[in-house]
Design an enzyme around this catalytic site. Structure first.
Site, PDB file in Angstrom:
ATOM      1  N   ARG A 197       0.795  -1.231   0.000  1.00 32.10           N
ATOM      2  CA  ARG A 197       0.000   0.000   0.000  1.00 32.10           C
ATOM      3  C   ARG A 197       0.828   1.281   0.000  1.00 32.10           C
ATOM      4  O   ARG A 197       0.297   2.366  -0.192  1.00 32.10           O
ATOM      5  CB  ARG A 197      -0.967  -0.012   1.204  1.00 32.10           C
ATOM      6  CG  ARG A 197      -2.186  -0.866   0.947  1.00 32.10           C
ATOM      7  CD  ARG A 197      -3.100  -0.872   2.150  1.00 32.10           C
ATOM      8  NE  ARG A 197      -2.626  -1.770   3.195  1.00 32.10           N
ATOM      9  CZ  ARG A 197      -3.028  -1.719   4.465  1.00 32.10           C
ATOM     10  NH1 ARG A 197      -3.885  -0.792   4.850  1.00 32.10           N
ATOM     11  NH2 ARG A 197      -2.572  -2.579   5.344  1.00 32.10           N
ATOM     12  N   TYR A 253      31.649  34.310  -2.739  1.00 28.07           N
ATOM     13  CA  TYR A 253      31.983  32.898  -2.610  1.00 28.07           C
ATOM     14  C   TYR A 253      33.347  32.760  -1.957  1.00 28.07           C
ATOM     15  O   TYR A 253      34.349  33.234  -2.502  1.00 28.07           O
ATOM     16  CB  TYR A 253      31.987  32.191  -3.979  1.00 28.07           C
ATOM     17  CG  TYR A 253      32.477  30.768  -3.868  1.00 28.07           C
ATOM     18  CD1 TYR A 253      31.857  29.866  -3.006  1.00 28.07           C
ATOM     19  CD2 TYR A 253      33.567  30.313  -4.608  1.00 28.07           C
ATOM     20  CE1 TYR A 253      32.313  28.564  -2.870  1.00 28.07           C
ATOM     21  CE2 TYR A 253      34.027  29.014  -4.485  1.00 28.07           C
ATOM     22  CZ  TYR A 253      33.389  28.135  -3.608  1.00 28.07           C
ATOM     23  OH  TYR A 253      33.848  26.845  -3.480  1.00 28.07           O
TER      24      TYR A 253
END
Ligand code: UD1
Ligand code: CA
Length: 454
Positions: free
Chosen positions: A15, A363
């Site tokens: 299920r 960065y």
């Protein structure tokens, strides 16, 4: 007395409608079976025996690092048949807790109560009383003593009114399991070998069957489909949130908080809505986490404030740091005290010294930044040549002008200044200024192009 934990995990889980075996479906970020194994370890089980069937290879692979005995039940002929499969490896003495791989929330405390209750009788089970026990095995009692477990499909109309049901969690002496399990038959409505039939055998042997209730009802809830999985996730999370609030954490909304792992907290930690915390995390005193942050395997020291929508993975953050909004700290990011990391700043495998700031669009990858330095908006450490990674070293009290590219390997000395827009490929000496730009072209009284009228 030595304790064995037997975990039933052979069911198909049809299920769920998933390619993933049911017991590997995640609850709070960890496989269902992983929760059961962890609880088994907490009660210091000497053996953990897991009965597998469907997707056995994947299930075993997911727990390859754990000391578990695996027993196959090739055909699912019932819960009794499943436990029969363990007999060749089940010790002759000691006691076994029988658990289900798809009932992940059973607590250590409830199991301890069950062990205590069963150590006298030789058999006990966890039962729960609810308004509607449809589908479950019912507990039949006389004068308060358990007389039988009757499966829903085998039950009479009258028995179906019984509100106390069998949660499928048992504690049985191993000697009795060796004696009883070979005697099970499948003469019932489902043609299955019912584990529950051992209750009748215990009574025939003159034993009483002990029972305990779980501390909280959700502990015995099973997972058969994704609707139940999602419902159990919310209950599990509500429980974690409650524990954190009891420890003094200010959760702005406990229903919008997710912890998929462990969180160690100091005092007066405040967490805004929709924060996800994963793995092993630690927040010091007065840490504040803004809305929508995702924080994984990260330590954040006292006094640090994180603005909304910041992402952390394997970062270490010092005291009184300011982060975000929209910052990203990747593995190996180490920020010392009083650092500022602002919006759209990414830090990977880099250390940033006390009081240094990178406030906008930057960065920092494979970088070492000293103390009190300012990294201007848009600065990029160019750490990768397409094949190898190199280091950028920035000293103390350096000033990197906006939109600079620092091409690693490169060192910017203490107190050095880099002019905005520079592409720095060679080391910059201490206290010097380096500017690297093409010469500025100027035209006076310049006329911009005009729109041509049609
Ligand atoms: C069983 C109990 C029932 C109880 C219910 C609680 C029996 C006969 N009945 O119901 O009294 O109220 O649990 O949920 O035991 N499994 C195997 N191999 C099998 C069959 C099952 O490993 O051959 C595993 C399943 O994967 C699951 C667990 O055993 O983890 C329980 O099986 P399930 O079919 O859900 O329970 P029932 O037999 O319906
Ligand atoms: Ca069944």
């Amino acid at each position: 007395m030595s304790t064995t934990v037997i975990i039933l995990a052979a069911g198909k889980g049809t299920r769920m409608r998933s390619t993933l075996p049911k017991v590997l479906q995640p609850l709070a970020g960890r496989p269902l079976l992983g929760h059961v194994i962890e609880t088994a370890k907490k009660i210091h089980a000497e053996n953990i025996i897991t009965i597998y069937g469907h997707g056995g290879d994947r299930v075993q692979a997911a727990f390859a690092d754990q000391d578990i005995k695996w027993v196959e039940q090739a055909e699912q002929l019932g819960t009794g048949h499943a436990v029969q499969m363990t007999l060749p490896v089940l010790p002759q003495d000691g006691i076994s807790l029988i658990l289900s791989g798809d009932v992940p929330c059973i607590s250590q405390n409830t199991l301890q109560k069950l062990l205590d209750a069963s150590s006298q009788t030789g058999i006990g089970l966890v039962t729960l009383t609810v308004d509607d026990a449809t589908g479950y095995g019912r507990i039949v009692r006389e004068n308060g003593q358990i007389q039988a477990i009757v499966e829903h499909k085998d039950a009479t109309e009258q028995q179906r009114q019984i509100k106390e049901f069998n949660t499928g969690i048992y504690c049985v002496s191993n000697a009795k399991l060796h004696e009883w399990l070979p005697k099970l038959s499948n003469n019932n409505a489902q043609g299955e070998y019912y584990l529950t039939d051992i209750v009748a055998m215990a009574l025939a042997d003159g034993l009483t069957v002990a029972s305990v209730e779980p501390e909280q009802a959700f502990e015995v809830e099973g997972v058969n489909d994704r609707i139940q999985l999602a419902a159990l996730e919310r209950q599990f999370q509500a429980n974690l949130a409650k524990k954190l609030m009891q420890q003094g954490v200010h959760l702005i909304d406990p229903s919008r908080f997710d912890l998929r792992g462990n969180l160690v907290v100091g005092q007066d930690v405040r967490i805004d809505i929709n924060v996800i915390i994963e793995g092993e995390c630690e927040f010091g005193d007065h840490v504040e986490i803004g809305a929508g942050c995702i924080i994984k395997n990260t330590k954040i020291a006292a006094g640090t404030k994180v603005q909304p929508y910041s992402i952390f993975d394997q970062a270490i953050v010092g005291e009184d740091v300011q982060i975000g909004p929209f910052a990203r700290l990747r593995p190996g990011a180490k920020l010392a005290a009083e650092v500022h990391i602002g919006n759209f700043v990414e830090v990977k495998n880099s250390t940033v010294g006390v009081g240094s700031k990178a406030n906008h669009f930057t960065y920092l990858g494979d970088a070492e930044v000293g103390c009190g330095s300012n990294i201007g908006a848009g600065t990029i450490t160019c750490n990768y040549d397409g094949a190898n990674k190199f280091k950028t070293i920035i000293g103390d009290h350096a000033f990197i002008g906006s939109n600079s590219a620092l091409v690693a390997p490169v060192t910017i000395g203490n107190g050095a200044t880099v002019g905005a827009g520079s592409t720095i490929t060679r080391d910059v000496e201490e206290n010097s200024l380096a500017v690297e730009r093409s010469k500025q072209f100027t035209k006076e009284n310049y006329q911009r192009p005009q729109k041509i009228k049609k």
